[in-house]
Design a protein around this motif. Sequence first.
Motif, PDB file in Angstrom:
ATOM      1  N   GLY B 131       0.800  -1.230   0.000  1.00 22.10           N
ATOM      2  CA  GLY B 131       0.000   0.000   0.000  1.00 22.10           C
ATOM      3  C   GLY B 131       0.829   1.274   0.000  1.00 22.10           C
ATOM      4  O   GLY B 131       0.311   2.345   0.321  1.00 22.10           O
ATOM      5  N   TRP B 132       2.124   1.170  -0.330  1.00 19.44           N
ATOM      6  CA  TRP B 132       2.983   2.351  -0.432  1.00 19.44           C
ATOM      7  C   TRP B 132       3.084   2.783  -1.894  1.00 19.44           C
ATOM      8  O   TRP B 132       3.000   1.954  -2.799  1.00 19.44           O
ATOM      9  N   ILE B 133       3.352   4.064  -2.111  1.00 21.60           N
ATOM     10  CA  ILE B 133       3.739   4.540  -3.433  1.00 21.60           C
ATOM     11  C   ILE B 133       5.138   3.974  -3.695  1.00 21.60           C
ATOM     12  O   ILE B 133       5.982   3.994  -2.800  1.00 21.60           O
ATOM     13  N   GLN B 134       5.370   3.436  -4.903  1.00 24.74           N
ATOM     14  CA  GLN B 134       6.673   2.830  -5.185  1.00 24.74           C
ATOM     15  C   GLN B 134       7.192   3.309  -6.533  1.00 24.74           C
ATOM     16  O   GLN B 134       6.522   3.136  -7.550  1.00 24.74           O
ATOM     17  N   THR B 135       8.375   3.926  -6.514  1.00 24.44           N
ATOM     18  CA  THR B 135       8.999   4.372  -7.755  1.00 24.44           C
ATOM     19  C   THR B 135      10.363   3.694  -7.932  1.00 24.44           C
ATOM     20  O   THR B 135      10.956   3.235  -6.948  1.00 24.44           O
ATOM     21  N   PHE B 136      10.826   3.637  -9.166  1.00 23.75           N
ATOM     22  CA  PHE B 136      12.131   3.055  -9.486  1.00 23.75           C
ATOM     23  C   PHE B 136      12.987   4.088 -10.224  1.00 23.75           C
ATOM     24  O   PHE B 136      12.515   4.734 -11.163  1.00 23.75           O
ATOM     25  N   ALA B 137      14.244   4.210  -9.789  1.00 29.89           N
ATOM     26  CA  ALA B 137      15.195   5.104 -10.455  1.00 29.89           C
ATOM     27  C   ALA B 137      16.098   4.274 -11.356  1.00 29.89           C
ATOM     28  O   ALA B 137      16.393   3.118 -11.045  1.00 29.89           O
ATOM     29  N   ILE B 138      16.548   4.880 -12.462  1.00 29.43           N
ATOM     30  CA  ILE B 138      17.454   4.148 -13.350  1.00 29.43           C
ATOM     31  C   ILE B 138      18.893   4.622 -13.210  1.00 29.43           C
ATOM     32  O   ILE B 138      19.812   4.001 -13.723  1.00 29.43           O
ATOM     33  N   ASN B 139      19.110   5.745 -12.519  1.00 30.92           N
ATOM     34  CA  ASN B 139      20.476   6.229 -12.300  1.00 30.92           C
ATOM     35  C   ASN B 139      20.510   7.092 -11.033  1.00 30.92           C
ATOM     36  O   ASN B 139      19.481   7.279 -10.369  1.00 30.92           O
ATOM     37  N   GLY B 140      21.676   7.619 -10.723  1.00 33.83           N
ATOM     38  CA  GLY B 140      21.842   8.377  -9.489  1.00 33.83           C
ATOM     39  C   GLY B 140      21.061   9.678  -9.458  1.00 33.83           C
ATOM     40  O   GLY B 140      20.454  10.024  -8.450  1.00 33.83           O
ATOM     41  N   GLN B 141      21.073  10.402 -10.577  1.00 35.90           N
ATOM     42  CA  GLN B 141      20.339  11.669 -10.627  1.00 35.90           C
ATOM     43  C   GLN B 141      18.861  11.436 -10.337  1.00 35.90           C
ATOM     44  O   GLN B 141      18.232  12.190  -9.587  1.00 35.90           O
ATOM     45  N   ILE B 176      29.984   6.358  -8.263  1.00 33.84           N
ATOM     46  CA  ILE B 176      30.171   7.812  -8.257  1.00 33.84           C
ATOM     47  C   ILE B 176      29.703   8.334  -9.607  1.00 33.84           C
ATOM     48  O   ILE B 176      30.151   7.864 -10.657  1.00 33.84           O
ATOM     49  N   GLU B 177      28.762   9.262  -9.536  1.00 33.90           N
ATOM     50  CA  GLU B 177      28.107   9.728 -10.750  1.00 33.90           C
ATOM     51  C   GLU B 177      28.078  11.257 -10.732  1.00 33.90           C
ATOM     52  O   GLU B 177      27.963  11.841  -9.650  1.00 33.90           O
ATOM     53  N   PRO B 178      28.155  11.907 -11.881  1.00 28.92           N
ATOM     54  CA  PRO B 178      27.938  13.356 -11.869  1.00 28.92           C
ATOM     55  C   PRO B 178      26.468  13.652 -11.608  1.00 28.92           C
ATOM     56  O   PRO B 178      25.606  13.214 -12.378  1.00 28.92           O
ATOM     57  N   ILE B 179      26.198  14.325 -10.499  1.00 25.07           N
ATOM     58  CA  ILE B 179      24.806  14.609 -10.132  1.00 25.07           C
ATOM     59  C   ILE B 179      24.643  16.103  -9.926  1.00 25.07           C
ATOM     60  O   ILE B 179      25.467  16.744  -9.261  1.00 25.07           O
ATOM     61  N   GLU B 180      23.582  16.642 -10.530  1.00 28.30           N
ATOM     62  CA  GLU B 180      23.294  18.054 -10.339  1.00 28.30           C
ATOM     63  C   GLU B 180      22.594  18.228  -8.995  1.00 28.30           C
ATOM     64  O   GLU B 180      21.476  17.764  -8.802  1.00 28.30           O
ATOM     65  N   MET B 181      23.297  18.865  -8.065  1.00 30.21           N
ATOM     66  CA  MET B 181      22.785  19.014  -6.704  1.00 30.21           C
ATOM     67  C   MET B 181      21.801  20.196  -6.662  1.00 30.21           C
ATOM     68  O   MET B 181      22.004  21.205  -7.345  1.00 30.21           O
ATOM     69  N   ALA B 182      20.766  20.038  -5.848  1.00 26.69           N
ATOM     70  CA  ALA B 182      19.723  21.064  -5.778  1.00 26.69           C
ATOM     71  C   ALA B 182      20.123  22.168  -4.801  1.00 26.69           C
ATOM     72  O   ALA B 182      20.835  21.927  -3.836  1.00 26.69           O
TER      73      ALA B 182
END
Lengths: 97, 392
Positions: B131-141, B176-182
């Motif tokens: 009963g939780w919302i469930q999402t999947f990410a494909i990369n670090g960003q 370790i991935e290049p990630i645009e930080m907020a």
Amino acid sequence: MVKIDAIMGWKKLNLGAAITEPGSASLFKTGSWRTQRPILDKEACIRCGRCWIYCPEAAYSPNGDGYFICNLDYCKGCGICAEECPVGAITMVLEEI
Amino acid sequence: MGKRIGIEVSIAVAEAVKLCDVDVISAYPITPQTHIVERLSEIVADGELDAEFIPVESEHTAISVAAGASATGARVYTATSAQGLALMHEILFIVSSMRLPVVMTVANRALSAPISIWCDHSDIMAERDIGWIQTFAINGQETYDLTFHAFRVAEDHRVLLPAVVNFDGFTLTHVIEPIEMAEKEAVDRYLPPFQPKLRLDPDHPITMGPVGVPEIYSEARRQLEVSLLSSKKVIVEAWEEFGRIFGRYYHPIETYRTEDASTILITMGSATETAMLAVDSLRDKGQKVGLVYIRLWRPFPHEEFFEAVKEAKVIAVLDRAISYGMGGGPVFSEVKASLYNLTQRPYIKNFVAGLGGRDIPIENFIEMVDRAEFSAANGLPPTYEHLDVREE
């Protein structure tokens, strides 16, 4: 009793079925679950109040004369009062249908 | 625009949680999730985040504390993997039924036995119906971005449900991935402070999670189901708003080169980017192949999924888990169920691969496409195949 009727619809139910009115458990009478009822022998009772203290349903209350009386609307017939009574003044008897 | 830096994805997730100004973090370390909560405990200890970090003695307690803290009106975060998620099992249903917007990151890892610390999706698939919302990410960003999104959706008064963000163990957690930080200011604009609708307060006592007698349990469960199904609207809205603020756009179902595709691959998680390379390679040879990846697993986006695959003749579904005794994986079952009522159903074939950290190279995806197209062309029954297993 066949349980097919809902108390209320899901749209009116509080978020997550929360109960927002404190003490509302008293509105729900559970005495019908009982198969045995406690009978108090006032001659033997020493009015110590252990039945009142031990009752897990808080079904006992003082009656003003120093005795503690069980409210059968809530008593589930567990027999803890009879077990804890130090003078054997409470006897559990089978409920007759 | 935020600054783009090279950072381990788990550390980036911890930084995202910090920017979300959580009040309580309740967690127990388990590989490959450990770096997230290890970094968060440092952040709290160093005074960078004014939160309670509660180092509990098990995952069962981690989620129980999270539930209790959330019930008081706190913004709560936890993270786990595999056996840890399995140990949380009974409480996960309680969190959603009590409508507590806890956010949890799951670093997807195989379940024992044999003991495996490496990636597959058997942990979260065993918790599909919590009963939780469930999402999947494909990369670090995406993992980083979906963390902000999870809090915003979970706490929305039209939703008030917990949310899981899934990202693959090691393949993503330790990379370790290049990630645009907020920027903090942008996160604050995106994520308003949590305003609980109901909360535990000694001055105004309420009961959460009471006994549900047969005359009310069905209604309580119906409320949860309708809330989860209708959360999709808010989930999509929150992704649109995320795009407006941060410039990155997300959708329940994502497509890659599906225009005119007669064969479509279905993936979830980090294997998706490898599948994209396979699609590129097949397209270079003139094959009409595309890719659909499922970002929103619960609530399942039936309409968007149908739109994405409706032109396909053949569908090849990747599963990184097995639904033991059913003949195939859980994604396969859902995809078939979702398309069953169509009059013109595509041919759907299932491939189990990548269990317990087994790599899924580009060649595997090309093989999936070839085998699915061959089976369809020859009218073979659309059974599942365990693709990368040694048969001897």
